[in-house]
Design a protein around this motif. Sequence first.
Motif, PDB file in Angstrom:
ATOM      1  N   LEU A 190       0.830  -1.209   0.000  1.00 30.30           N
ATOM      2  CA  LEU A 190       0.000   0.000   0.000  1.00 30.30           C
ATOM      3  C   LEU A 190       0.866   1.263   0.000  1.00 30.30           C
ATOM      4  O   LEU A 190       0.537   2.244  -0.683  1.00 30.30           O
ATOM      5  CB  LEU A 190      -0.947  -0.010   1.202  1.00 30.30           C
ATOM      6  CG  LEU A 190      -2.051  -1.064   1.133  1.00 30.30           C
ATOM      7  CD1 LEU A 190      -2.696  -1.270   2.492  1.00 30.30           C
ATOM      8  CD2 LEU A 190      -3.089  -0.674   0.079  1.00 30.30           C
ATOM      9  N   LEU A 191       1.968   1.234   0.734  1.00 27.18           N
ATOM     10  CA  LEU A 191       2.888   2.376   0.724  1.00 27.18           C
ATOM     11  C   LEU A 191       3.511   2.565  -0.657  1.00 27.18           C
ATOM     12  O   LEU A 191       3.672   3.701  -1.122  1.00 27.18           O
ATOM     13  CB  LEU A 191       3.979   2.191   1.778  1.00 27.18           C
ATOM     14  CG  LEU A 191       3.555   2.421   3.217  1.00 27.18           C
ATOM     15  CD1 LEU A 191       4.626   1.911   4.180  1.00 27.18           C
ATOM     16  CD2 LEU A 191       3.248   3.891   3.473  1.00 27.18           C
ATOM     17  N   ALA A 192       3.841   1.462  -1.317  1.00 31.47           N
ATOM     18  CA  ALA A 192       4.403   1.553  -2.668  1.00 31.47           C
ATOM     19  C   ALA A 192       3.389   2.189  -3.615  1.00 31.47           C
ATOM     20  O   ALA A 192       3.763   3.008  -4.473  1.00 31.47           O
ATOM     21  CB  ALA A 192       4.822   0.168  -3.166  1.00 31.47           C
ATOM     22  N   LEU A 193       2.130   1.844  -3.447  1.00 33.58           N
ATOM     23  CA  LEU A 193       1.079   2.469  -4.261  1.00 33.58           C
ATOM     24  C   LEU A 193       0.947   3.954  -3.935  1.00 33.58           C
ATOM     25  O   LEU A 193       0.808   4.786  -4.836  1.00 33.58           O
ATOM     26  CB  LEU A 193      -0.253   1.760  -4.035  1.00 33.58           C
ATOM     27  CG  LEU A 193      -0.379   0.383  -4.666  1.00 33.58           C
ATOM     28  CD1 LEU A 193      -1.565  -0.363  -4.088  1.00 33.58           C
ATOM     29  CD2 LEU A 193      -0.501   0.509  -6.170  1.00 33.58           C
ATOM     30  N   ALA A 194       0.978   4.281  -2.648  1.00 28.65           N
ATOM     31  CA  ALA A 194       0.873   5.681  -2.241  1.00 28.65           C
ATOM     32  C   ALA A 194       2.050   6.499  -2.766  1.00 28.65           C
ATOM     33  O   ALA A 194       1.897   7.678  -3.098  1.00 28.65           O
ATOM     34  CB  ALA A 194       0.790   5.777  -0.717  1.00 28.65           C
TER      35      ALA A 194
ATOM     36  N   ASP B  12       0.364   7.374  -9.818  1.00 29.38           N
ATOM     37  CA  ASP B  12      -0.130   7.112 -11.166  1.00 29.38           C
ATOM     38  C   ASP B  12      -0.456   5.641 -11.405  1.00 29.38           C
ATOM     39  O   ASP B  12      -1.031   5.296 -12.437  1.00 29.38           O
ATOM     40  CB  ASP B  12       0.882   7.593 -12.211  1.00 29.38           C
ATOM     41  CG  ASP B  12       0.985   9.112 -12.240  1.00 29.38           C
ATOM     42  OD1 ASP B  12      -0.034   9.781 -11.962  1.00 29.38           O
ATOM     43  OD2 ASP B  12       2.087   9.620 -12.513  1.00 29.38           O
ATOM     44  N   ARG B  13      -0.085   4.777 -10.458  1.00 29.45           N
ATOM     45  CA  ARG B  13      -0.381   3.348 -10.613  1.00 29.45           C
ATOM     46  C   ARG B  13      -1.879   3.108 -10.430  1.00 29.45           C
ATOM     47  O   ARG B  13      -2.561   3.848  -9.718  1.00 29.45           O
ATOM     48  CB  ARG B  13       0.385   2.532  -9.567  1.00 29.45           C
ATOM     49  CG  ARG B  13       1.843   2.369  -9.932  1.00 29.45           C
ATOM     50  CD  ARG B  13       2.640   1.629  -8.903  1.00 29.45           C
ATOM     51  NE  ARG B  13       2.098   0.328  -8.553  1.00 29.45           N
ATOM     52  CZ  ARG B  13       2.564  -0.399  -7.534  1.00 29.45           C
ATOM     53  NH1 ARG B  13       3.545   0.041  -6.778  1.00 29.45           N
ATOM     54  NH2 ARG B  13       2.042  -1.575  -7.274  1.00 29.45           N
ATOM     55  N   PRO B  14      -2.411   2.050 -11.029  1.00 32.82           N
ATOM     56  CA  PRO B  14      -3.832   1.730 -10.844  1.00 32.82           C
ATOM     57  C   PRO B  14      -4.119   1.337  -9.389  1.00 32.82           C
ATOM     58  O   PRO B  14      -3.256   0.806  -8.692  1.00 32.82           O
ATOM     59  CB  PRO B  14      -4.064   0.542 -11.772  1.00 32.82           C
ATOM     60  CG  PRO B  14      -2.823   0.339 -12.539  1.00 32.82           C
ATOM     61  CD  PRO B  14      -1.742   1.161 -11.955  1.00 32.82           C
ATOM     62  N   CYS B  15      -5.326   1.558  -8.987  1.00 38.33           N
ATOM     63  CA  CYS B  15      -5.761   1.313  -7.613  1.00 38.33           C
ATOM     64  C   CYS B  15      -6.189  -0.138  -7.374  1.00 38.33           C
ATOM     65  O   CYS B  15      -6.507  -0.514  -6.249  1.00 38.33           O
ATOM     66  CB  CYS B  15      -6.917   2.265  -7.309  1.00 38.33           C
ATOM     67  SG  CYS B  15      -7.387   2.341  -5.580  1.00 38.33           S
ATOM     68  N   ALA B  16      -6.179  -0.961  -8.388  1.00 36.76           N
ATOM     69  CA  ALA B  16      -6.708  -2.331  -8.276  1.00 36.76           C
ATOM     70  C   ALA B  16      -6.026  -3.126  -7.168  1.00 36.76           C
ATOM     71  O   ALA B  16      -6.687  -3.883  -6.448  1.00 36.76           O
ATOM     72  CB  ALA B  16      -6.564  -3.062  -9.608  1.00 36.76           C
ATOM     73  N   GLU B  17      -4.716  -2.961  -7.004  1.00 34.10           N
ATOM     74  CA  GLU B  17      -4.018  -3.711  -5.958  1.00 34.10           C
ATOM     75  C   GLU B  17      -4.480  -3.276  -4.570  1.00 34.10           C
ATOM     76  O   GLU B  17      -4.675  -4.112  -3.687  1.00 34.10           O
ATOM     77  CB  GLU B  17      -2.503  -3.534  -6.089  1.00 34.10           C
ATOM     78  CG  GLU B  17      -1.725  -4.389  -5.111  1.00 34.10           C
ATOM     79  CD  GLU B  17      -0.212  -4.239  -5.246  1.00 34.10           C
ATOM     80  OE1 GLU B  17       0.480  -4.809  -4.389  1.00 34.10           O
ATOM     81  OE2 GLU B  17       0.261  -3.566  -6.179  1.00 34.10           O
ATOM     82  N   ALA B  18      -4.683  -1.988  -4.380  1.00 31.76           N
ATOM     83  CA  ALA B  18      -5.181  -1.495  -3.091  1.00 31.76           C
ATOM     84  C   ALA B  18      -6.581  -2.047  -2.825  1.00 31.76           C
ATOM     85  O   ALA B  18      -6.886  -2.462  -1.700  1.00 31.76           O
ATOM     86  CB  ALA B  18      -5.192   0.033  -3.060  1.00 31.76           C
ATOM     87  N   ASN B  19      -7.412  -2.067  -3.847  1.00 33.71           N
ATOM     88  CA  ASN B  19      -8.759  -2.622  -3.688  1.00 33.71           C
ATOM     89  C   ASN B  19      -8.700  -4.095  -3.305  1.00 33.71           C
ATOM     90  O   ASN B  19      -9.439  -4.556  -2.436  1.00 33.71           O
ATOM     91  CB  ASN B  19      -9.563  -2.455  -4.980  1.00 33.71           C
ATOM     92  CG  ASN B  19      -9.873  -1.019  -5.297  1.00 33.71           C
ATOM     93  OD1 ASN B  19      -9.909  -0.165  -4.418  1.00 33.71           O
ATOM     94  ND2 ASN B  19     -10.070  -0.727  -6.568  1.00 33.71           N
ATOM     95  N   ALA B  20      -7.812  -4.837  -3.957  1.00 32.05           N
ATOM     96  CA  ALA B  20      -7.677  -6.268  -3.673  1.00 32.05           C
ATOM     97  C   ALA B  20      -7.176  -6.491  -2.242  1.00 32.05           C
ATOM     98  O   ALA B  20      -7.665  -7.385  -1.544  1.00 32.05           O
ATOM     99  CB  ALA B  20      -6.736  -6.922  -4.677  1.00 32.05           C
ATOM    100  N   LEU B  21      -6.209  -5.690  -1.806  1.00 35.27           N
ATOM    101  CA  LEU B  21      -5.695  -5.825  -0.438  1.00 35.27           C
ATOM    102  C   LEU B  21      -6.777  -5.499   0.588  1.00 35.27           C
ATOM    103  O   LEU B  21      -6.904  -6.171   1.613  1.00 35.27           O
ATOM    104  CB  LEU B  21      -4.467  -4.933  -0.238  1.00 35.27           C
ATOM    105  CG  LEU B  21      -3.203  -5.392  -0.963  1.00 35.27           C
ATOM    106  CD1 LEU B  21      -2.147  -4.290  -0.968  1.00 35.27           C
ATOM    107  CD2 LEU B  21      -2.663  -6.671  -0.342  1.00 35.27           C
TER     108      LEU B  21
END
Length: 151
Positions: A69-73, A77-86
Amino acid sequence: MTSLSIGRLARATDVKVPTIRFYEQIGLLPEPERTQSDRRLYGEADVRRLAFIKHARQLGFAVEAIRSLLALADDPDRPCAEANALAAEQLAVVETKIERLQALRHELRRMARADCDGRAGDCRVIEALGDHSLCADDHDRPATPGALGAL
């Protein structure tokens, strides 16, 4: 930029100093700047990042999920799909724990309602604890889906 000592960062975020050091050690927090006397110095970005980590831990996210989640934050510009899945995975873990806790509550209520006032040898609570087959619910199943850990 405001520079905070580790103690002031701990007070500002309500996170203990050893926890801050641990988060640095495992790479959730970056190595802080240091003074000439080797004291750690933190800025507003560190306050925000530590608050993020604390909130994620309060919601029960595991360290590796927080790392993702920190890597996404850090890369907006990365898609949010991984955060949603987590988040969905963590929700499933919490729902499973709630189901298990409800089964435990039901069984403990049943045991307590037996309200035995005789001797321990005739006590329904002692009897049920000694023989799981007397329980009404299957409350010994794993608390989380798959092998994610126990309650």
